[in-house]
Enzyme design. Structure first.
Site, PDB file in Angstrom:
ATOM      1  N   HIS A 247      36.571  34.067  38.499  1.00 16.75           N
ATOM      2  CA  HIS A 247      36.801  35.727  39.442  1.00 16.75           C
ATOM      3  C   HIS A 247      38.665  35.390  38.344  1.00 16.75           C
ATOM      4  CE1 HIS A 247      35.741  36.053  43.651  1.00 16.75           C
ATOM      5  NE2 HIS A 247      35.508  36.582  43.296  1.00 16.75           N
TER       6      HIS A 247
ATOM      7  N   ASP B 296      42.025  35.339  37.567  1.00 14.22           N
ATOM      8  CA  ASP B 296      42.922  35.321  37.822  1.00 14.22           C
ATOM      9  C   ASP B 296      42.810  33.460  38.028  1.00 14.22           C
ATOM     10  OD1 ASP B 296      41.229  36.004  39.869  1.00 14.22           O
ATOM     11  OD2 ASP B 296      43.155  34.898  41.419  1.00 14.22           O
ATOM     12  N   HIS B 297      41.966  33.288  37.677  1.00 14.35           N
ATOM     13  CA  HIS B 297      41.773  31.856  37.623  1.00 14.35           C
ATOM     14  C   HIS B 297      40.773  31.221  36.494  1.00 14.35           C
ATOM     15  CE1 HIS B 297      42.029  30.285  41.639  1.00 14.35           C
ATOM     16  NE2 HIS B 297      41.753  31.322  41.896  1.00 14.35           N
TER      17      HIS B 297
ATOM     18  N   HIS C 176      36.395  29.009  40.096  1.00 14.03           N
ATOM     19  CA  HIS C 176      35.200  30.453  40.150  1.00 14.03           C
ATOM     20  C   HIS C 176      35.455  30.518  39.435  1.00 14.03           C
ATOM     21  CE1 HIS C 176      38.570  31.868  42.694  1.00 14.03           C
ATOM     22  NE2 HIS C 176      37.956  32.908  42.936  1.00 14.03           N
TER      23      HIS C 176
END
Length: 266
Positions: A82, A84-85, A80
């Protein structure tokens, strides 16, 4: 467990025969130990798939590239969007020349999108895409049939439970959990490989726990409303009284999603 090796000291280095985790150095109450970057490859293959390069952290990205070594990165996949990814995806694509595939077009680079039912391959490795909206609108899980392992992003964490972000929804999330539970049982899944936290060696048990927890929270919110709580903040004070206050803002996001669900708009 089909050769699964799960170190007890933490998520970094956790592996199945075809998946190895490299932990990003971004621990926090929301990211647990940090973001799990998964490198997927057939044993002895010359090409790999990298899932969730993680935050924009040059040291971490270089560590992942070093682990890949002389092998080719065929594609970068995002569970996904977001940050932090996904924030490190553009830089990692520059380092490796690999395209970035994601459900959300805003996070794609030089390649196709991703959608439920897609199959991504690289030098004999097969990754099946499962649409699992809920934590976010664009959440995906990835099934590794050869390992009977599922990469779950933030849909299922290695410990604790995930929040329903403002770009997600509880109705979708509950449907996604039910779908994963059915798939895990029917396919004989042996491990969940989360986006944060440790590998879960009992997929059906973990998913049963997640589903039961969500139903329990809904009952608690109904009870809090019956006791006079009206705002999300008031409900958090009652329902999440035993949770560290640093997590209350995240809990409030989930409460808003649960209220929308209970009121028929979620």
């Amino acid at each position: 467990m089909s050769g699964l090796v799960i170190p007890i000291e933490g998520p970094d280095g956790a592996r199945t025969p075809r998946a190895t985790n490299l932990l990003a150095p971004n621990p926090s109450p929301m990211t647990l130990d940090g973001t799990n970057t998964w490198v997927l490859a057939e044993p002895g293959a010359e090409a790999v798939i990298v899932v969730d390069p993680g935050p924009q952290d040059e040291g971490h990205l270089r560590r992942v590239a070093g682990h890949v070594g002389e092998r080719r990165v065929a594609v970068i996949l995002l569970t996904h969007g977001h940050g932090d990814h996904s924030d490190g995806a553009k830089r990692f694509a520059e380092m490796t020349g690999a395209p970035v595939r994601a459900l959300d077009p805003r996070h794609r680079l030089g390649g196709e999108g991703l959608a439920d039912g897609d199959v991504v391959t690289a030098d004999g490795l097969e990754v099946r895409v499962i649409g699992t909206p809920g934590h976010s609108f664009d959440s995906l899980c990835f099934w590794l049939p050869q390992d009977r392992a599922m990469l779950t992003g933030d849909t299922v964490l290695g410990r604790g439970t995930t929040v329903i972000a403002p770009d997600g929804g509880l109705t979708d999330y509950l449907h996604s959990l039910d779908r994963l539970r059915t798939m895990a049982e029917e396919a004989g899944a042996e491990a969940l490989l989360p986006g944060h936290g440790q590998v879960l060696p009992d997929p059906t048990g973990a998913l049963d726990g997640y589903i039961a927890h969500r139903r329990q929270r809904l009952d608690q919110i109904r009870a809090a409303r019956a006791a006079g709580a009206r705002t999300p903040a008031e409900i958090v004070e009652i329902v999440y009284a035993d949770v560290d206050r640093s997590l209350w803002p995240a809990a409030e996001m989930s409460v808003r999603a649960q209220l929308a669900y209970l009121d028929g708009s979620g």
